[in-house]
Design an enzyme around this catalytic site. Structure first.
Site, PDB file in Angstrom:
ATOM      1  N   ASP A 272     -10.576  -3.771  -4.438  1.00  0.00           N
ATOM      2  CA  ASP A 272      -9.825  -2.847  -3.575  1.00  0.00           C
ATOM      3  C   ASP A 272     -10.402  -1.427  -3.678  1.00  0.00           C
ATOM      4  O   ASP A 272     -10.322  -0.789  -4.730  1.00  0.00           O
ATOM      5  CB  ASP A 272      -8.345  -2.853  -4.016  1.00  0.00           C
ATOM      6  CG  ASP A 272      -7.435  -2.130  -3.035  1.00  0.00           C
ATOM      7  OD1 ASP A 272      -7.923  -1.224  -2.336  1.00  0.00           O
ATOM      8  OD2 ASP A 272      -6.246  -2.475  -2.971  1.00  0.00           O
TER       9      ASP A 272
ATOM     10  N   HIS B 135      -8.491  -4.454  -0.128  1.00  0.00           N
ATOM     11  CA  HIS B 135      -7.169  -3.866   0.088  1.00  0.00           C
ATOM     12  C   HIS B 135      -6.297  -4.733   1.011  1.00  0.00           C
ATOM     13  O   HIS B 135      -5.080  -4.610   1.000  1.00  0.00           O
ATOM     14  CB  HIS B 135      -7.332  -2.458   0.677  1.00  0.00           C
ATOM     15  CG  HIS B 135      -6.086  -1.633   0.591  1.00  0.00           C
ATOM     16  ND1 HIS B 135      -5.477  -1.316  -0.615  1.00  0.00           N
ATOM     17  CD2 HIS B 135      -5.305  -1.060   1.550  1.00  0.00           C
ATOM     18  CE1 HIS B 135      -4.393  -0.587  -0.382  1.00  0.00           C
ATOM     19  NE2 HIS B 135      -4.260  -0.432   0.921  1.00  0.00           N
TER      20      HIS B 135
ATOM     21  N   SER C 105       0.827  -1.203   0.000  1.00  0.00           N
ATOM     22  CA  SER C 105       0.000   0.000   0.000  1.00  0.00           C
ATOM     23  C   SER C 105       0.871   1.267   0.000  1.00  0.00           C
ATOM     24  O   SER C 105       1.610   1.484  -0.961  1.00  0.00           O
ATOM     25  CB  SER C 105      -0.944  -0.076   1.211  1.00  0.00           C
ATOM     26  OG  SER C 105      -1.876   0.951   1.184  1.00  0.00           O
TER      27      SER C 105
HETATM   28  C1  MLT Z   1      -1.278   6.194  -0.150  1.00  0.00           C
HETATM   29  O1  MLT Z   1      -1.639   7.250   0.305  1.00  0.00           O
HETATM   30  O2  MLT Z   1      -0.103   5.836  -0.231  1.00  0.00           O
HETATM   31  C2  MLT Z   1      -2.336   5.270  -0.651  1.00  0.00           C
HETATM   32  O3  MLT Z   1      -3.555   5.900  -0.673  1.00  0.00           O
HETATM   33  C3  MLT Z   1      -2.440   4.020   0.146  1.00  0.00           C
HETATM   34  C4  MLT Z   1      -2.735   4.278   1.575  1.00  0.00           C
HETATM   35  O4  MLT Z   1      -3.860   4.539   1.939  1.00  0.00           O
HETATM   36  O5  MLT Z   1      -1.816   4.233   2.346  1.00  0.00           O
END
Ligand code: MLT
Length: 203
Positions: A153, A184, A103
């Site tokens: 996701d 996710h 992520s």
């Molecule tokens: C990010 O901000 O890197 C992506 O949206 C994934 C997350 O939620 O961390």
């Protein structure tokens, strides 16, 4: 250039796995997964230095899915500097690193792949959204990259993952896109697929 991290020495003939957790995780979050992928590999696991309402992240965001590009640029360069620092401190070969990010950590790793193309020998991007702004397409010819995607996701829309896949494909990297029927969260099936992929390139 000290920062909070875990280093575990591994078999010197195996890769060193660089772990970058997702939002709200820490340097311990992906240790079990790394052990399932390669129990003999060394580990370098970093805690993200951005605090978003008590949650650790690797770079700032302006809103959900909207990156602070200036901060991402700086943190990508910080990561590269830390890898040099850690290689020097612990004495592992700099070319030994295989990145594994989930992520927010996968997004930092994707950004790093485009800006520092010779820095890792492979990458596992689990539920990435984007590499941020890309100034030029580097030559990543043959670099093994695994992208794990959840069909349901809600954080990483399929179009964005497809765009990242195409951007990486243009670099000449050997990219495997692996779809999973979940959201996710990471599933056992996805970790198993990433592990099988890893073993096909690094064993
Ligand atoms: C990010 O901000 O890197 C992506 O949206 C994934 C997350 O939620 O961390």
């Amino acid at each position: 250039m000290e920062r909070i991290h875990i280093y575990k020495q591994g078999n010197p003939f195996r890769p060193l796995i660089l772990l970058l957790h997702g939002t709200g995780g820490d340097e311990k979050s992906l240790l079990d997964m790394a052990a399932r992928i390669d129990k003999d590999a060394g580990i370098l696991s970093l805690r993200g230095e951005v605090n978003e309402d008590g949650l650790n992240r690797h770079f700032k965001r302006l809103s959900l899915g909207v990156f602070d590009e200036v901060d991402l640029h700086k943190r990508t360069s910080d990561l590269e500097q830390f890898l040099d620092f850690a290689a020097n401190k612990y004495g592992f070969p700099r070319h030994q690193i295989v990145g594994l990010g989930y992520s927010n950590g996968a997004n930092l790793l994707a950004s790093h792949l485009f800006k520092y193309p010779k820095s890792v020998q492979g990458a596992i991007l689990l539920h990435p959204l984007s590499a941020g702004t890309i100034d030029k397409i580097p030559d990543l010819f043959g670099l093994p990259i695994f992208i794990g995607v959840g069909e349901e996701d809600p954080i990483c829309p399929q179009e964005m993952t497809q765009k990242l896949f195409l951007q990486l494909h243009k670099t000449g990297a050997n990219v495997t896109l692996s779809w999973h029927q979940f959201g996710h969260n990471l599933s056992t099936e996805e970790i198993q697929k990433a592990s099988t992929w890893y073993q096909s390139f690094f064993k």
